[in-house]
Design a protein around this motif. Structure first.
Motif, PDB file in Angstrom:
ATOM      1  N   THR A  88      -3.402   8.702   0.321  1.00  0.00           N
ATOM      2  CA  THR A  88      -3.440  11.161   0.026  1.00  0.00           C
ATOM      3  C   THR A  88      -4.513  11.438  -0.736  1.00  0.00           C
ATOM      4  O   THR A  88      -4.684  12.427  -0.732  1.00  0.00           O
ATOM      5  CB  THR A  88      -2.111  11.673   0.350  1.00  0.00           C
ATOM      6  OG1 THR A  88      -1.359  11.153   1.424  1.00  0.00           O
ATOM      7  CG2 THR A  88      -2.453  12.893   0.500  1.00  0.00           C
ATOM      8  N   LEU A  89      -3.972  10.648  -1.814  1.00  0.00           N
ATOM      9  CA  LEU A  89      -4.708  11.676  -3.016  1.00  0.00           C
ATOM     10  C   LEU A  89      -6.382  11.609  -3.200  1.00  0.00           C
ATOM     11  O   LEU A  89      -6.568  11.927  -3.079  1.00  0.00           O
ATOM     12  CB  LEU A  89      -4.038  11.246  -4.856  1.00  0.00           C
ATOM     13  CG  LEU A  89      -3.149  11.529  -4.851  1.00  0.00           C
ATOM     14  CD1 LEU A  89      -2.758  10.594  -5.736  1.00  0.00           C
ATOM     15  CD2 LEU A  89      -2.658  13.237  -5.455  1.00  0.00           C
TER      16      LEU A  89
ATOM     17  N   ARG B 134       0.467  -1.187  -0.068  1.00  0.00           N
ATOM     18  CA  ARG B 134      -0.168   0.027   0.106  1.00  0.00           C
ATOM     19  C   ARG B 134       0.687   1.064   0.026  1.00  0.00           C
ATOM     20  O   ARG B 134       2.059   1.395   0.923  1.00  0.00           O
ATOM     21  CB  ARG B 134      -0.477   0.231   1.172  1.00  0.00           C
ATOM     22  CG  ARG B 134      -2.085   1.132   1.155  1.00  0.00           C
ATOM     23  CD  ARG B 134      -2.994   0.724   2.070  1.00  0.00           C
ATOM     24  NE  ARG B 134      -4.452   2.307   1.840  1.00  0.00           N
ATOM     25  CZ  ARG B 134      -5.720   1.584   1.457  1.00  0.00           C
ATOM     26  NH1 ARG B 134      -6.068   0.083   2.230  1.00  0.00           N
ATOM     27  NH2 ARG B 134      -6.672   1.994   1.370  1.00  0.00           N
ATOM     28  N   TYR B 135       0.786   2.096  -1.009  1.00  0.00           N
ATOM     29  CA  TYR B 135       1.583   3.448  -0.847  1.00  0.00           C
ATOM     30  C   TYR B 135       0.607   4.123  -0.592  1.00  0.00           C
ATOM     31  O   TYR B 135      -0.275   5.159  -1.282  1.00  0.00           O
ATOM     32  CB  TYR B 135       1.636   3.660  -2.261  1.00  0.00           C
ATOM     33  CG  TYR B 135       2.997   2.876  -3.393  1.00  0.00           C
ATOM     34  CD1 TYR B 135       4.199   1.942  -3.483  1.00  0.00           C
ATOM     35  CD2 TYR B 135       2.301   1.824  -4.019  1.00  0.00           C
ATOM     36  CE1 TYR B 135       4.741   1.262  -3.606  1.00  0.00           C
ATOM     37  CE2 TYR B 135       2.779   0.454  -4.751  1.00  0.00           C
ATOM     38  CZ  TYR B 135       4.357   0.187  -4.223  1.00  0.00           C
ATOM     39  OH  TYR B 135       4.675  -0.572  -4.629  1.00  0.00           O
ATOM     40  N   PRO B 136       1.271   5.426   0.377  1.00  0.00           N
ATOM     41  CA  PRO B 136       0.700   6.304   0.762  1.00  0.00           C
ATOM     42  C   PRO B 136       0.344   7.138   0.233  1.00  0.00           C
ATOM     43  O   PRO B 136      -1.099   7.797   0.062  1.00  0.00           O
ATOM     44  CB  PRO B 136       2.099   6.242   2.373  1.00  0.00           C
ATOM     45  CG  PRO B 136       2.144   5.638   2.274  1.00  0.00           C
ATOM     46  CD  PRO B 136       2.668   4.920   0.963  1.00  0.00           C
TER      47      PRO B 136
ATOM     48  N   LYS C 101      10.555   6.708  -4.897  1.00  0.00           N
ATOM     49  CA  LYS C 101      10.431   8.096  -3.353  1.00  0.00           C
ATOM     50  C   LYS C 101       9.106   8.496  -3.502  1.00  0.00           C
ATOM     51  O   LYS C 101       8.167   8.914  -2.183  1.00  0.00           O
ATOM     52  CB  LYS C 101      11.549   8.693  -3.513  1.00  0.00           C
ATOM     53  CG  LYS C 101      12.816   8.334  -2.779  1.00  0.00           C
ATOM     54  CD  LYS C 101      14.046   9.010  -2.518  1.00  0.00           C
ATOM     55  CE  LYS C 101      15.577   8.358  -2.675  1.00  0.00           C
ATOM     56  NZ  LYS C 101      16.434   9.683  -2.079  1.00  0.00           N
ATOM     57  N   TRP C 102       8.264   8.831  -4.333  1.00  0.00           N
ATOM     58  CA  TRP C 102       7.334   9.935  -4.702  1.00  0.00           C
ATOM     59  C   TRP C 102       6.142   9.008  -3.843  1.00  0.00           C
ATOM     60  O   TRP C 102       5.164   9.406  -3.386  1.00  0.00           O
ATOM     61  CB  TRP C 102       7.355  10.002  -5.708  1.00  0.00           C
ATOM     62  CG  TRP C 102       6.979   9.047  -6.136  1.00  0.00           C
ATOM     63  CD1 TRP C 102       7.515   8.379  -7.036  1.00  0.00           C
ATOM     64  CD2 TRP C 102       5.643   8.722  -7.080  1.00  0.00           C
ATOM     65  NE1 TRP C 102       7.204   7.473  -8.612  1.00  0.00           N
ATOM     66  CE2 TRP C 102       5.578   7.722  -8.298  1.00  0.00           C
ATOM     67  CE3 TRP C 102       4.200   9.300  -7.312  1.00  0.00           C
ATOM     68  CZ2 TRP C 102       4.765   7.194  -9.396  1.00  0.00           C
ATOM     69  CZ3 TRP C 102       3.123   8.161  -7.378  1.00  0.00           C
ATOM     70  CH2 TRP C 102       3.919   7.164  -8.558  1.00  0.00           C
ATOM     71  N   LEU C 103       6.391   7.808  -4.419  1.00  0.00           N
ATOM     72  CA  LEU C 103       4.898   6.567  -3.640  1.00  0.00           C
ATOM     73  C   LEU C 103       4.774   6.471  -2.173  1.00  0.00           C
ATOM     74  O   LEU C 103       3.759   5.890  -1.777  1.00  0.00           O
ATOM     75  CB  LEU C 103       5.666   5.565  -4.592  1.00  0.00           C
ATOM     76  CG  LEU C 103       5.752   4.816  -5.680  1.00  0.00           C
ATOM     77  CD1 LEU C 103       6.286   4.041  -5.919  1.00  0.00           C
ATOM     78  CD2 LEU C 103       3.479   5.165  -5.450  1.00  0.00           C
ATOM     79  N   GLN C 104       5.876   7.243  -1.562  1.00  0.00           N
ATOM     80  CA  GLN C 104       5.785   6.730   0.352  1.00  0.00           C
ATOM     81  C   GLN C 104       5.592   8.673   0.207  1.00  0.00           C
ATOM     82  O   GLN C 104       5.527   8.984   1.611  1.00  0.00           O
ATOM     83  CB  GLN C 104       7.688   7.036   0.532  1.00  0.00           C
ATOM     84  CG  GLN C 104       7.670   5.643   0.007  1.00  0.00           C
ATOM     85  CD  GLN C 104       6.585   4.533   0.192  1.00  0.00           C
ATOM     86  OE1 GLN C 104       6.015   4.220   1.934  1.00  0.00           O
ATOM     87  NE2 GLN C 104       6.833   3.378  -0.461  1.00  0.00           N
TER      88      GLN C 104
END
Length: 268
Positions: A23-24, A17-19, A231-234
């Protein structure tokens, strides 16, 4: 088997699961809550806010719809229990329909967004299997396969965006009037062809919106299978991530909460 080994196996078989996506989703849901809150004030409590009936409010509303449905299709590939999830979301949509028909006839919701998302998940199951089989057969061509999928399904979404109002076309572009015989009853309304007597305050028919959901599915195949830096996935904004993780229950209760709040503030 040791506890460490069991945890390793569990992690291996669990979808990550990617934060950033929670968030979006949370941001989109929050935007929807504000939009629905203003809808209640304008149409139920008589607030004279003409801007809400204009072009900018329509763009706001469409941004919520597009983001929510596209993101749902995108995140489909993260899930595992698609049948269970699809049935659950469809049942939630049906429950909202029953409640609003019984208690809020003039604001009834028939074929709302939850019904659409649940049905889209169920329809995506066989398509997903076909895509995976094709990717295995054409190893190394995954990017091409997903790119073709995006072109086809987003193209079909644009082509059929005006189907609810009797045309093929997109927004002000109406290039072909569809036969009126298609627009008959509740079943045709579910597909995208509402009859004259059909009414819903939250209407998302299978067409054109399934095409947008499927477009999100194939977009996942492009972005997630070709990323170079994860990194952007976190990226995470904790309050929005929390809302995104609990989007279904929040959607189910948000209108009763808004009604209760406005009743306390304004009465009746």
């Amino acid at each position: 088997m040791t506890k460490e080994k069991r945890n390793e196996i569990k992690t291996k078989h669990t979808k990550q699961r990617y934060p950033v996506f929670d968030t979006l989703r949370g941001l989109t849901l929050l935007s929807m809550l504000f939009y629905h809150g203003i809808w209640d004030l304008v149409y139920l409590y008589g607030f004279d806010w003409q801007w809400y009936k204009g072009e900018y409010a329509y763009i706001w509303q469409q941004s919520i719809c597009w983001s929510f449905i596209l993101l749902s299709g995108f995140c489909f590939r993260f899930g595992k229990h698609h049948l269970k999830r699809g049935l659950l979301v469809t049942a939630a949509g049906f429950l909202i329909t029953v409640i609003t028909i019984v208690f809020m006839w003039e604001e009834r919701v028939v074929f709302g967004v939850l019904t659409l998302l649940g049905c889209a998940m169920l329809l995506m199951i066989p398509l997903d299997k076909g895509v995976h089989a094709t990717e295995k057969l054409c190893a190394g061509k995954e990017k091409l396969i997903n790119g073709i999928g995006i072109v086809i399904f987003l193209g079909m979404f644009v082509l059929t965006k005006n189907i609810n109002i009797g045309y093929l076309g997109f927004e002000s572009w109406k290039f072909y009037r569809l036969p009126q015989c298609l627009y008959q009853n509740t079943l045709t309304a579910f597909l995208g062809f509402p009859g004259e007597q059909f009414f819903s305050t939250d209407y998302f028919s299978l067409l054109p919106w399934f095409f947008l959901f499927a477009g999100g599915y194939f977009l996942h195949g492009i972005i997630m299978k070709n990323r170079t830096d994860g990194k952007w996935l976190q990226f995470c904004i904790k309050p929005l991530e929390y809302v995104g993780k609990h989007s279904l229950i929040i959607y189910m209760v948000h209108q009763p909460v808004l009604y209760a709040l406005f009743w306390l503030l304004f009465g009746h």
